[in-house]
Design a protein around this motif. Structure first.
Motif, PDB file in Angstrom:
ATOM      1  N   ALA A  21      30.009 -63.414 -15.439  1.00 14.22           N
ATOM      2  CA  ALA A  21      29.417 -63.476 -14.091  1.00 14.22           C
ATOM      3  C   ALA A  21      28.798 -62.124 -13.734  1.00 14.22           C
ATOM      4  CB  ALA A  21      30.467 -63.877 -13.067  1.00 14.22           C
ATOM      5  N   ILE A  25      24.895 -61.105 -12.845  1.00 15.10           N
ATOM      6  CA  ILE A  25      24.559 -60.381 -11.610  1.00 15.10           C
ATOM      7  C   ILE A  25      23.719 -59.140 -11.929  1.00 15.10           C
ATOM      8  CG2 ILE A  25      25.535 -58.972  -9.749  1.00 15.10           C
ATOM      9  CD1 ILE A  25      27.847 -61.015  -9.602  1.00 15.10           C
ATOM     10  N   LYS A  36      17.336 -56.768   0.182  1.00 16.06           N
ATOM     11  CA  LYS A  36      18.249 -56.844   1.324  1.00 16.06           C
ATOM     12  C   LYS A  36      19.592 -57.499   0.989  1.00 16.06           C
ATOM     13  CE  LYS A  36      14.802 -56.592   4.967  1.00 16.06           C
ATOM     14  NZ  LYS A  36      14.008 -57.346   5.959  1.00 16.06           N
ATOM     15  N   GLY A  37      19.658 -58.141  -0.165  1.00 16.00           N
ATOM     16  CA  GLY A  37      20.929 -58.762  -0.553  1.00 16.00           C
ATOM     17  C   GLY A  37      21.815 -57.846  -1.380  1.00 16.00           C
ATOM     18  N   GLN A  40      25.510 -56.555  -0.134  1.00 18.89           N
ATOM     19  CA  GLN A  40      26.557 -57.577  -0.237  1.00 18.89           C
ATOM     20  C   GLN A  40      26.841 -57.903  -1.711  1.00 18.89           C
ATOM     21  OE1 GLN A  40      28.815 -58.825   1.504  1.00 18.89           O
ATOM     22  NE2 GLN A  40      29.368 -60.597   0.277  1.00 18.89           N
ATOM     23  N   ARG A  41      25.782 -57.860  -2.554  1.00 21.35           N
ATOM     24  CA  ARG A  41      25.998 -58.125  -3.981  1.00 21.35           C
ATOM     25  C   ARG A  41      26.903 -57.054  -4.581  1.00 21.35           C
ATOM     26  NH1 ARG A  41      22.454 -61.294  -6.122  1.00 21.35           N
ATOM     27  NH2 ARG A  41      22.909 -62.216  -4.125  1.00 21.35           N
ATOM     28  N   GLU A  43      29.328 -55.626  -3.093  1.00 23.59           N
ATOM     29  CA  GLU A  43      30.706 -56.030  -2.759  1.00 23.59           C
ATOM     30  C   GLU A  43      31.236 -57.014  -3.799  1.00 23.59           C
ATOM     31  OE1 GLU A  43      32.576 -55.384   0.239  1.00 23.59           O
ATOM     32  OE2 GLU A  43      31.093 -53.814   0.649  1.00 23.59           O
ATOM     33  N   VAL A  44      30.359 -57.940  -4.172  1.00 24.70           N
ATOM     34  CA  VAL A  44      30.758 -58.954  -5.147  1.00 24.70           C
ATOM     35  C   VAL A  44      31.082 -58.294  -6.483  1.00 24.70           C
ATOM     36  CG1 VAL A  44      30.002 -61.006  -6.413  1.00 24.70           C
ATOM     37  CG2 VAL A  44      29.393 -60.734  -3.997  1.00 24.70           C
ATOM     38  N   VAL A  47      34.497 -56.749  -6.222  1.00 24.47           N
ATOM     39  CA  VAL A  47      35.600 -57.721  -6.324  1.00 24.47           C
ATOM     40  C   VAL A  47      35.806 -58.163  -7.771  1.00 24.47           C
ATOM     41  CG1 VAL A  47      36.298 -60.080  -5.740  1.00 24.47           C
ATOM     42  CG2 VAL A  47      35.433 -58.565  -3.952  1.00 24.47           C
ATOM     43  N   LEU A  48      34.708 -58.514  -8.437  1.00 22.73           N
ATOM     44  CA  LEU A  48      34.847 -59.011  -9.816  1.00 22.73           C
ATOM     45  C   LEU A  48      35.316 -57.908 -10.768  1.00 22.73           C
ATOM     46  CD1 LEU A  48      31.647 -61.263 -10.033  1.00 22.73           C
ATOM     47  CD2 LEU A  48      34.001 -62.063 -10.017  1.00 22.73           C
ATOM     48  N   GLU A  51      38.934 -57.243 -10.367  1.00 21.12           N
ATOM     49  CA  GLU A  51      39.702 -58.327 -10.963  1.00 21.12           C
ATOM     50  C   GLU A  51      39.798 -58.130 -12.481  1.00 21.12           C
ATOM     51  OE1 GLU A  51      41.099 -60.112  -8.769  1.00 21.12           O
ATOM     52  OE2 GLU A  51      42.171 -61.395 -10.192  1.00 21.12           O
TER      53      GLU A  51
END
Lengths: 501, 501
Positions: A21, A25, A36-37, A40-41, A43-44, A47-48, A51
Motif C-alpha cells: 500500500a 502511495i 492539496k491532498g 493528509q496523505r 498522515e496515512v 500510520v502505515l 504499523e
C-alpha cells in the motif's frame, strides 16, 4: 511446527501488504497526486509506516524469530521460510538496537536536512547544510556503535545496501578501477578525434519519443500486463508487487537521449522485479537482493544493450522514422560515437559510461574517511574539489555543483553510493558470463531479438529475488567473486573504438 | 476527559488512514493498474479491510463508544466528536449484530454473485442468477432480523444509504411522481414535434472532447490542485481525502454527450467532497452525508446546469470551436432541444431526465415487495416487464435488457436505488432555494460565471459533510421536508418548452 510456520508466513504477508500500500502511495505521489491532498496523505503514510515498524519489532515477531531459528525446528522448515526468518531477523535487530528516541530524532533530522539541503544547493552554500550533515553523521556513528561492526566501521553501512561487500573488497577494486580509468580519461581528453554531437540536440517531439520508447520496451521484453509507463520529473522504477512493476520517464524535447536511455535504464530495474519467482510474492524476499545487483540490471540494459552498436543497427532507422529528420544526414557510425561521447564533468547523474565510476569512487573515499574519523564534515568541500581535480581534471565553481549535488547524504544514505559502481562491475562481469551461453549476443541485438537475453537474466538472476545474496549471485553466475577487470576491458575496448585511439 | 477524546480521535484517524489507502487502491485498480498485479493487490485489500473491520468492532472501540456516550461526558465533548461517536456507533452496531460466519458467507456470496450476474446478463438468462439472488435476499432478510426494523423491514435497508428516509415517505413521493410523469411521458410520445438529433452522433475526436471538458470543469470551479481527471470504462468520482477528489470520464467519439454530461455529473460529486470542511479531514465525517444528497449535487450540475439553455448560450460556440463542424448549421435552440430529447427506453443508465425516475420507482416497488415477502425472486422478471410496460410503455425483449441490467442486486445493494430519485428531487428543491438567494441564476450561467453557485452550495451543503443528516440539510436549506413538487414543476415546464406542448 507447520502451524507456527504458517502463522509466521501470514504475519509476514500482513507486513508486506502494508508495504505494498505504501509503495502505491509513493508511486501516486510522484505521478500526479493533487498537491492539496498531500498533507493528509502524509498522515496515512505515518500510520502505515508505524504499523510496519510495530509489526516488525513486536514481541510476537521476536517469538517467531526465536522459535523458528532453533536448529531442530529449522529441519522442518522450507528453504524460503528459513531465508525469510534470516531477512526479518536482520531487520528486527537493526531496529531493536537503536533507542526509540534517537531513531525518532534521526527521522526528524532527515526530513529537515533534506529541505535545508535543497536550499543550500540552490544557494551553493555548504555552511547552511553543514550543521545538519554533522548531526546526521554523528547520529549514524552512534547507530554503528549500537549495531556493532566487523573490521571497519563503514562495513556496517555498506552491509545495509550490499550485504557481503566490505571496505577490503572495495578498496581493492576501486583502486584498480581508478588506476585504469584515470589515464584513459586523460588520453581521451587529449585525443583530437571527438565525436560530433550537435545533431543530438535538435527538436524531437515528446509524443514521438514516447512512441519510440514504447517500441523499445516491447523489444526488450517489458511486460505491459505487469507494468505501465508514466511521466515524472525524476524517472524511477517501482515494484509494487511482482505483477505490478511500474516505470516512469521524462522527456526533454531538445535531447531525446534523456527519455530513451532513461527508459532503457528503468526497464532494466523493472525486468528484475517482474521476473522474481511467484513463490516469493507478498513476502520481503520478492525484491532485488541488493542495490548493486539491481543497478547491474539497469546498467546492463542501458550501457551493454542500449549503447551497443548492434542495438542501433536494429533501431537507428526506427529512431529516424520517429524523429523530425535530425538524423537524416548522420551515419550509424557517427550516431554511435555521439551517444558514447566521454567528457569529464562535474555532475554524477550526467556523467558518461567511462567517467561515471570516478564520481562514485570520490564519494566512497570521502564516506569511508568520514566514518573512520579521518576527516570531518567541515573538510568535505575542499577535499571534494581536490579529488575532482585529481581524478577528473575538473573543479567545481561552487559547492552547488560540487559537494552539495546529491541528495543522498541529506537523507542519511551513507554507504549507498558504492552500489552504483558495484552494479556497473557486476554488469560487465555478468555480460561476460552471458557471452559463454549466448555467444551470438551481438547478432541478437542486431536482429532485435532480445528475449533470449532477458530469459537468461531471468533464470540466472531475477527469479531468486532475495533468496541469494549479491556475491552469491555473482559467484553462481560467473564462477568467481567480484572482478573489476571485465569492466576495465569493456571500457578500454569501447573507448579505443569510439575515439579510434 | 480531553485525554480520552484525543485518544478516540487518534483511533478514528487510524481507521480513516486505512480507508484512504483503500480508496487509492480502488482508484488505481480502475484507472490502469496492471492486471497481473491484481491478485496480490486483492490480498492487500483483504488485509486493510480486515484491519478496518477489526478496529471498528474492537473491545477498545466499544469502550470509547460507551464512555464517550455518557451524558455527563458529552457535555465536555466537541460537537464534531459527538457526531463522530454517533457515526462509529452506528457502524459498530451494524457490524456487531451479525454473526461473523454469516457475514463471511455473505461477502463470499457477493463476489460469486457478481461474476454469475455478468454471465447471466450476457446470456440474458435469469435462471443462472436466480439461486444466487435468492440466497442474497435470504441472507439480507436475516440481517434485517438481526439489525431490527421500525415500521417496515425495507426501512432498515433504506437507512443504510439515506438515513431518515422511510417507506412511508417514499411511497408518498413516488406515488405523486409517478402519477405526474407517466401522463407527461405519454403526451410526449404522442407529440409530433420531436427534436432532430442526427447531428449529435457525428465524429468528435477524443482529445477535443477532453479539451472542451477541461474548460467546463474550470468554469464550474473544480479545483485541479485538489483533483485530477482520468479516463475509465465506467466514470466515477472518488474522494480519497478532501484535498484529493478525483474524477474520471469516458469518451465516445460518436456521441460527445457521454463525456460532456458524464464529466459534469462527476464534477458535481467532486465539488461536494472537495469542499467539506477541513476540520473533518481524516475522519469518517469527511464524506457526503448520504447517497441521495451526493446524487443531488451531481444531478444539479448535470441537469440543472449542464442541460440548461443559458449554460449553452455561454458554451455552444465553445463546443463548436472544439468540434469538427458537426454543429455548424445547428441553432442553439435545436441543440438545446436535441440534448433534452425524451424517449421511454429500457436501460436506466441511458434514460433521459424525464423518464429516469420511473426506472427507479420500478426497482423500489420490487425491492419493497421482496423484503416484505409479497413477491419472490422467481417472480421478478415477469413483474419487471409488466411494470416497464405500464409505466414506460416498453417491454424488454429479454432479461438481459430487463431485470438483469443493473449490477446492484448482485452486490447485495438493496435499498440503494431510491437514492437516485431522491437526489433528483433534492436537486430540484435545492435549486428552488438557491433561486431565492441567487435570482440571477440564468444570467450567471449565460455569463459562464458559475462560481457564486458553487459557493452557495459549499456554504449550504458541502461544508457539513456528515455533520448533518440528509433531511436536516434539506430542511435547513429549503425550509421544508422532502417535496417532489419542485421536480414535477421543473419537468413540466422544461418538457412543455422542449416539445412545445
Amino acid at each position: 511446527m507447520v502451524a507456527l510456520e504458517n502463522e509466521f508466513l501470514a504475519y509476514v504477508k500482513k507486513i508486506s501488504a502494508y508495504n505494498e500500500a505504501l509503495a502505491l502511495i509513493y508511486w501516486d505521489l510522484r505521478t500526479g497526486a493533487p498537491k492539496k491532498g498531500i498533507n493528509q496523505r502524509t498522515e496515512v503514510i505515518g500510520v502505515l509506516s508505524s504499523e510496519v515498524f510495530n509489526l516488525s519489532t513486536s514481541k510476537e515477531m521476536e517469538q517467531y524469530i526465536t522459535k523458528l531459528s532453533e536448529k531442530e525446528t529449522q529441519k522442518n522448515l522450507s528453504k524460503t521460510t528459513i531465508k525469510l526468518i534470516e531477512e526479518v531477523k536482520k531487520e528486527y535487530e537493526r531496529n531493536k538496537k537503536i533507542p526509540a528516541d534517537e531513531y525518532k530524532e534521526y527521522v526528524m533530522l532527515q526530513s529537515k536536512a533534506e529541505s535545508v539541503w535543497e536550499e543550500a544547493k540552490e544557494k551553493a552554500d555548504f555552511s547552511l547544510f553543514q550543521p545538519y550533515l554533522e548531526k546526521l553523521v554523528e547520529l549514524t556513528k552512534k547507530f554503528i556503535h549500537y549495531w556493532g561492526y566487523e573490521g571497519n566501521k563503514y562495513n556496517t553501512l555498506l552491509d545495509m545496501y550490499e550485504p557481503g561487500v566490505t571496505v577490503d573488497i572495495l578498496d581493492q577494486v576501486f583502486f584498480e578501477l581508478r588506476g585504469k580509468i584515470v589515464p584513459l580519461v586523460q588520453k581521451i581528453s587529449e585525443a583530437n578525434n571527438h565525436p560530433k554531437t550537435a545533431f543530438l540536440y535538435e527538436h524531437f517531439p515528446k509524443e514521438k519519443q514516447h512512441a519510440f520508447s514504447m517500441e523499445i520496451l516491447k523489444q526488450i521484453g517489458y511486460d505491459f500486463e505487469a507494468g505501465r509507463l508514466d511521466t515524472t520529473v525524476h524517472p524511477f522504477a517501482t515494484g509494487i508487487n511482482t505483477g505490478d512493476v511500474r516505470i516512469t520517464t521524462k522527456y526533454d524535447e531538445s535531447d531525446f537521449r534523456v527519455a530513451v536511455f532513461g527508459t532503457i535504464h528503468e526497464v532494466g530495474h523493472a525486468l528484475y522485479e517482474q521476473n522474481i519467482s511467484g513463490n516469493l510474492t507478498g513476502t520481503p524476499l520478492a525484491d532485488g537482493t541488493s542495490m548493486g545487483i539491481h543497478e547491474s540490471q539497469s546498467l546492463f540494459y542501458e550501457n551493454f544493450v542500449g549503447r551497443h552498436k548492434a542495438f542501433w543497427k536494429q533501431n537507428f532507422e526506427r529512431l529516424k522514422s520517429f524523429s523530425n529528420g535530425q538524423f537524416d544526414s548522420i551515419s550509424i557510425e557517427d550516431f554511435y560515437r555521439a551517444i558514447n561521447e566521454s567528457k569529464p564533468s562535474l555532475i554524477r547523474i550526467e556523467a558518461d559510461e567511462l567517467t561515471y565510476p570516478l564520481h562514485i569512487i570520490i564519494r566512497y573515499e570521502l564516506e569511508k574517511a568520514l566514518f573512520n574519523d579521518e576527516i570531518e564534515v567541515k573538510d568535505l568541500p575542499q577535499i571534494w574539489n581536490e579529488k575532482y581535480q585529481a581524478y577528473l581534471g575538473v573543479t567545481p565553481k561552487n559547492d552547488g555543483e560540487g559537494v552539495l549535488q546529491d541528495v543522498h547524504w541529506a537523507g542519511g544514505s551513507f554507504g549507498y553510493f558504492p552500489s552504483y559502481a558495484l552494479g556497473y562491475m557486476y554488469a560487465a562481469q555478468i555480460k561476460q558470463a552471458l557471452l559463454k551461453d549466448i555467444p551470438q549476443f551481438d547478432e541478437l541485438l542486431e536482429q532485435g531479438d532480445l528475449l533470449p537475453i532477458k530469459k537468461w537474466l531471468n533464470e540466472k538472476i531475477h527469479q531468486y529475488g532475495k533468496m541469494k545474496k549479491p556475491l552469491e549471485i555473482i559467484e553462481d553466475v560467473t564462477g568467481e567473486g567480484l572482478n573489476p577487470d571485465y569492466l576495465i576491458e569493456y571500457l578500454y575496448a569501447k573507448y579505443h573504438n569510439v575515439y579510434k585511439l
